[in-house]
Design an enzyme around this catalytic site. Structure first.
Site, PDB file in Angstrom:
ATOM      1  CG  ASP A 151      -1.770  -1.252   1.307  1.00  0.00           C
ATOM      2  OD1 ASP A 151      -2.221  -1.733   0.255  1.00  0.00           O
ATOM      3  OD2 ASP A 151      -1.970  -1.753   2.433  1.00  0.00           O
ATOM      4  CG  HIS A 180      -2.649  -5.387   3.299  1.00  0.00           C
ATOM      5  ND1 HIS A 180      -2.048  -4.436   2.494  1.00  0.00           N
ATOM      6  CD2 HIS A 180      -2.367  -6.577   2.720  1.00  0.00           C
ATOM      7  CE1 HIS A 180      -1.425  -5.033   1.488  1.00  0.00           C
ATOM      8  NE2 HIS A 180      -1.612  -6.335   1.596  1.00  0.00           N
TER       9      HIS A 180
END
Length: 339
Positions: A151, A180
């Site tokens: 990310d 996540h």
């Protein structure tokens, strides 16, 4: 001497991850494990001219135990990748048992190793590993990490694209907090080391946030069902593993977002919980790393009203994901012995 282990080393993430770890000068021994093809992957990678000795094992003949013996750091990309139409719940049902079984192996053979979980859904698989370790009496929250680095990598790349200079990608630092998956991924773009151009309006900013949150869907769609984000995930996993190893070697000041148990730093957790306005067992925030793992969980700091809204949207989903992982172990049915 550092022994690194990859569990799930013959898969789409595992192979490039093993390659990158073989190239890491901090790794002196690399041990690979999967249910198929691992000896071949190990033989191939072993020909690379770097010092790390490579071995590959299959389940037969105590392969998992042999793989984990003496491990300092264990990275887990094992499991099934997400495919078009597959929900997070579908993915959990497939991967939860795989992660549980590997965690049992780690608890038995390498309980002091640093464990980096890549297997999705990370929001739930990290609690699975923690609960397995708790049952085995070897749980150390400072040594267990959910790898959310992809990310961060995506955020850095996408911001560099908007700034108009991809050469800045390695320099752009954007904290990404929460979890996540999907809405639990919260990029704090207001804290970007490289501010967005003034021309970026609210609509463009929302689109950027959405792209960071759902970048995985972009890759799954582009691959036409043939795979998910494997190469970029391998890169991200190797990057985070390298930071952990550098910290273990004594390098100071290493800070990186990671999905960790807030038990790892009660003082930092208290400050973070106050910011969140609710208690969570796990959260991804900027974490300072040291020789023993987590040194400090940093607070969110100053964020915008829009980012506060994203955090609020992430919390219920995180709570659900965490509960799913915990109950998978704590409420597992124990079969009665057959007489």
């Amino acid at each position: 001497m550092v022994k690194a282990v990859v569990l799930g080393a013959a898969g789409g993430i595992g192979q490039p991850l093993a390659l990158l770890l073989k190239a890491n000068p901090l790794v002196t021994e690399l041990s690979l494990y999967d249910i198929v093809n691992t000896p071949g992957v190990a033989a191939d990678i072993s020909h690379i001219s770097t010092p790390a000795k490579v071995e590959g094992y299959l389940p037969a003949d105590d392969g998992l135990k042999k793989t984990l013996t003496g491990a300092d750091i264990v990275v887990i990309p094992a499991g099934v990748p997400r495919k078009p139409g597959m929900t997070r719940d579908d993915l959990f049902k497939i991967n939860a048992g795989i992660v549980r079984d590997l965690a049992n192996g780690i608890a038995a053979t390498a309980p002091k190793a640093f464990v980096l979980v890549i297997s999705n859904p990370v929001n739930s698989t990290v609690p699975i590993v923690a609960e397995v370790f708790k049952k085995a009496g070897v749980y150390d929250p400072k040594r267990l990490f959910g790898v959310t680095t992809l990310d961060v990598v995506r955020a850095s790349t996408f911001v560099a694209e908007i700034v108009g200079d991809l050469s800045l990608s390695k320099d752009v630092v954007v904290p990404v907090v929460g979890g996540h998956s999907g809405v639990t991924i919260v990029p704090l773009l207001s804290q970007s080391s490289h501010p967005l151009p003034a021309s970026v309006d609210t609509t463009s900013l929302d689109a950027l946030v959405n792209r960071i949150q759902f970048g995985g869907d972009e890759v799954v769609k582009a691959k036409g069902g043939a795979g998910s984000a494997t190469l970029s995930m391998a890169y991200a996993g190797a990057e985070f593993a390298s930071k952990v190893l550098r910290a273990v070697k004594g390098e100071e000041g290493i800070v990186a977002p990671s999905y960790v148990s807030l038990e790892a730093d009660p003082v930092g957790a208290a400050a973070l919980t106050k910011e969140l306005g609710t208690e969570l067992a796990y959260f991804s925030s900027n974490v300072e790393l040291g020789p023993g793992g987590v040194v400090k969980i940093n607070p969110l700091g100053k964020i915008t009203e829009a980012e506060q809204t994203l955090i609020k949207a992430a919390i219920p989903e995180l709570q659900k994901n965490i509960t799913t992982g915990v109950t998978f172990i704590t409420e597992a049915k124990v079969e009665e012995p057959r007489l």
